[in-house]
Design a protein around this motif. Structure first.
Motif, PDB file in Angstrom:
ATOM      1  N   PHE A 225       0.830  -1.206   0.000  1.00  0.00           N
ATOM      2  CA  PHE A 225       0.000   0.000   0.000  1.00  0.00           C
ATOM      3  C   PHE A 225       0.868   1.261   0.000  1.00  0.00           C
ATOM      4  O   PHE A 225       0.607   2.216  -0.740  1.00  0.00           O
ATOM      5  CB  PHE A 225      -0.921   0.012   1.225  1.00  0.00           C
ATOM      6  N   ALA A 226       1.893   1.273   0.846  1.00  0.00           N
ATOM      7  CA  ALA A 226       2.750   2.458   0.952  1.00  0.00           C
ATOM      8  C   ALA A 226       3.510   2.717  -0.342  1.00  0.00           C
ATOM      9  O   ALA A 226       3.571   3.853  -0.835  1.00  0.00           O
ATOM     10  CB  ALA A 226       3.727   2.291   2.119  1.00  0.00           C
ATOM     11  N   VAL A 227       4.100   1.660  -0.906  1.00  0.00           N
ATOM     12  CA  VAL A 227       4.874   1.813  -2.142  1.00  0.00           C
ATOM     13  C   VAL A 227       3.961   2.206  -3.302  1.00  0.00           C
ATOM     14  O   VAL A 227       4.292   3.105  -4.089  1.00  0.00           O
ATOM     15  CB  VAL A 227       5.618   0.498  -2.454  1.00  0.00           C
ATOM     16  N   GLY A 228       2.817   1.544  -3.417  1.00  0.00           N
ATOM     17  CA  GLY A 228       1.890   1.863  -4.504  1.00  0.00           C
ATOM     18  C   GLY A 228       1.360   3.280  -4.407  1.00  0.00           C
ATOM     19  O   GLY A 228       1.244   3.987  -5.431  1.00  0.00           O
TER      20      GLY A 228
ATOM     21  N   PHE B 296      20.709   3.412   2.576  1.00  0.00           N
ATOM     22  CA  PHE B 296      20.289   3.358   1.171  1.00  0.00           C
ATOM     23  C   PHE B 296      19.477   4.585   0.760  1.00  0.00           C
ATOM     24  O   PHE B 296      19.591   5.065  -0.362  1.00  0.00           O
ATOM     25  CB  PHE B 296      19.441   2.109   0.916  1.00  0.00           C
ATOM     26  N   LEU B 297      18.630   5.084   1.665  1.00  0.00           N
ATOM     27  CA  LEU B 297      17.692   6.130   1.300  1.00  0.00           C
ATOM     28  C   LEU B 297      18.360   7.403   0.783  1.00  0.00           C
ATOM     29  O   LEU B 297      17.952   7.932  -0.261  1.00  0.00           O
ATOM     30  CB  LEU B 297      16.778   6.443   2.489  1.00  0.00           C
TER      31      LEU B 297
ATOM     32  N   LEU C 191       9.184   5.570   6.218  1.00  0.00           N
ATOM     33  CA  LEU C 191       7.903   6.242   6.418  1.00  0.00           C
ATOM     34  C   LEU C 191       8.021   7.756   6.580  1.00  0.00           C
ATOM     35  O   LEU C 191       7.213   8.494   5.989  1.00  0.00           O
ATOM     36  CB  LEU C 191       7.179   5.626   7.617  1.00  0.00           C
ATOM     37  N   PRO C 192       8.978   8.289   7.361  1.00  0.00           N
ATOM     38  CA  PRO C 192       9.056   9.755   7.482  1.00  0.00           C
ATOM     39  C   PRO C 192       9.255  10.449   6.139  1.00  0.00           C
ATOM     40  O   PRO C 192       8.670  11.515   5.900  1.00  0.00           O
ATOM     41  CB  PRO C 192      10.264   9.960   8.403  1.00  0.00           C
TER      42      PRO C 192
ATOM     43  N   THR D 298      12.125   6.895  -2.207  1.00  0.00           N
ATOM     44  CA  THR D 298      11.813   6.020  -1.076  1.00  0.00           C
ATOM     45  C   THR D 298      11.148   4.734  -1.539  1.00  0.00           C
ATOM     46  O   THR D 298      11.482   3.640  -1.061  1.00  0.00           O
ATOM     47  CB  THR D 298      10.894   6.751  -0.075  1.00  0.00           C
ATOM     48  N   ALA D 299      10.190   4.842  -2.450  1.00  0.00           N
ATOM     49  CA  ALA D 299       9.514   3.644  -2.952  1.00  0.00           C
ATOM     50  C   ALA D 299      10.509   2.688  -3.604  1.00  0.00           C
ATOM     51  O   ALA D 299      10.427   1.464  -3.421  1.00  0.00           O
ATOM     52  CB  ALA D 299       8.423   4.032  -3.949  1.00  0.00           C
TER      53      ALA D 299
END
Length: 344
Positions: free
Chosen positions: A78-81, A130-131, A210-211, A261-262
């Motif tokens: 859900f978050a990535v999409g 990584f981010l 998430l942030p 992020t995704a």
């Protein structure tokens, strides 16, 4: 970057003489929410091992552990999409380019390449490390694609952006493969992530990103009216008191945060940001105050649904969500290329 003048179809949503007939906003919202809920439920119940509905809330059920694992996978999907759907809507609104998508315009490839550079040369191992690399790669790729596409008399037309993005994506993919072939250990840990997957990741991975997702979403939703103003044209937007350069930078920052992020969380998943905004605009029209939140919900539904289908197509093996998204996205992309080519 050169903005395109909206066509009659862009304004009315129809190729005919009047506005397209669309569902009311409550009806559209009900459809999208129902699809989102259905995708979530099916993601918990469907897979190589079917799970009865009672196992979802019965902690004593022998299959409840499977539900727990799938819950983490579903929430991450859900978050990535949502991030990819929103990033795609932002890119299409900012560039006024119907072919814009983080995967097609090289943003995902840039984030991937930067992460691999960090893994192979700097020894990075954690998601927190990584981010920043993913953000850097996404930002540089965005700048390079638009700078190259803007060369020439016509500026950054949709076709030039798509071709430049495809060329950069192919080049970065080759360099990424070269780095991985030189480091077998990194290649082993990277190969499943490379095709785009939300399996095998826990809530700890999502919490790390998430942030950044929250900040990206807030910037994006705050920029909805900016995109509506920019759609009127550069000169008119300035006449209305907008600082267009600053507005574009805010939207670009949101795109980098969301797409970067995704990609770091799930790998390079293409075509979600391309398909979702077109479907959403057919439901709610071109107003970005509606397109952006609906794109979040629809993007989340698409990724989770694609992941669920990928689990059952070739049991007991799984097809990764990045592959399933491409199965849906490639025909849509080719149709849009054909349509856009006729319009230019």
């Amino acid at each position: 970057m050169t903005a395109l003048v909206p066509s009659r179809e862009d304004v009315t949503g129809s190729t005919g003489g009047g506005p397209a007939r669309r569902l009311t906003l409550p009806a559209s919202a009900a459809i999208v929410v129902a699809v989102l809920a259905g995708a979530g439920v099916l993601s918990l119940l469907v897979g190589a091992r079917a799970v009865p509905l009672g196992a979802v809330w019965d902690t004593a059920h022998p299959l409840h552990a499977i539900v727990q694992v799938r819950l983490e996978r579903t929430v991450l999907g859900f978050a990535v999409g949502a991030a990819l759907g929103l990033a795609g809507a932002l890119m299409q609104g900012l560039t006024r380019n119907p072919l814009a998508d983080p995967g097609i315009l090289g943003v995902n490839a840039g984030a991937t390449f930067a992460m691999v550079v960090g893994m192979t040369t700097l020894g990075l191992t954690s998601m927190g490390q990584f981010l920043p690399m993913a953000f850097l790669g996404a930002a540089v790729a965005t700048i390079v694609v638009h700078a190259i596409a803007a060369l020439g008399r016509d500026g950054a037309t949709p076709m030039k952006l798509a071709i430049t993005g495809a060329a950069l994506t192919a080049g970065l993919a080759s360099w990424t493969t070269g780095l991985l072939l030189a480091d077998r250990k990194t290649m082993e840990s990277f190969r499943f992530w490379q095709v785009g997957t939300i399996g095998g990741r826990g809530f700890d991975v999502l919490v790390t990103g998430l942030p950044f997702l929250v900040v990206g979403v807030l910037l994006a939703l705050a920029g909805a009216r900016l995109l509506n103003t920019l759609a009127l044209g550069e000169d008119l937007a300035r006449g209305l008191g907008r600082r267009t350069t600053r507005d574009r930078l805010v939207i670009a920052l949101a795109i980098v945060l969301l797409a970067g992020t995704a990609t770091a969380l799930a790998g390079p998943i293409a075509f979600v940001g391309l398909v979702v905004p077109h479907v959403v605009r057919s439901l709610v029209g071109p107003d970005h105050t509606r397109v952006l939140p609906f794109s979040m919900l629809a993007g989340a539904s698409l990724v989770v649904a694609a992941d669920t289908v990928g689990r059952v197509v070739l049991p007991p093996a799984e097809i990764q969500v990045g592959v399933m998204a491409a199965v849906v996205g490639v025909p849509v992309f080719l149709a849009l290329i054909r349509r856009t080519g006729r319009a230019l």
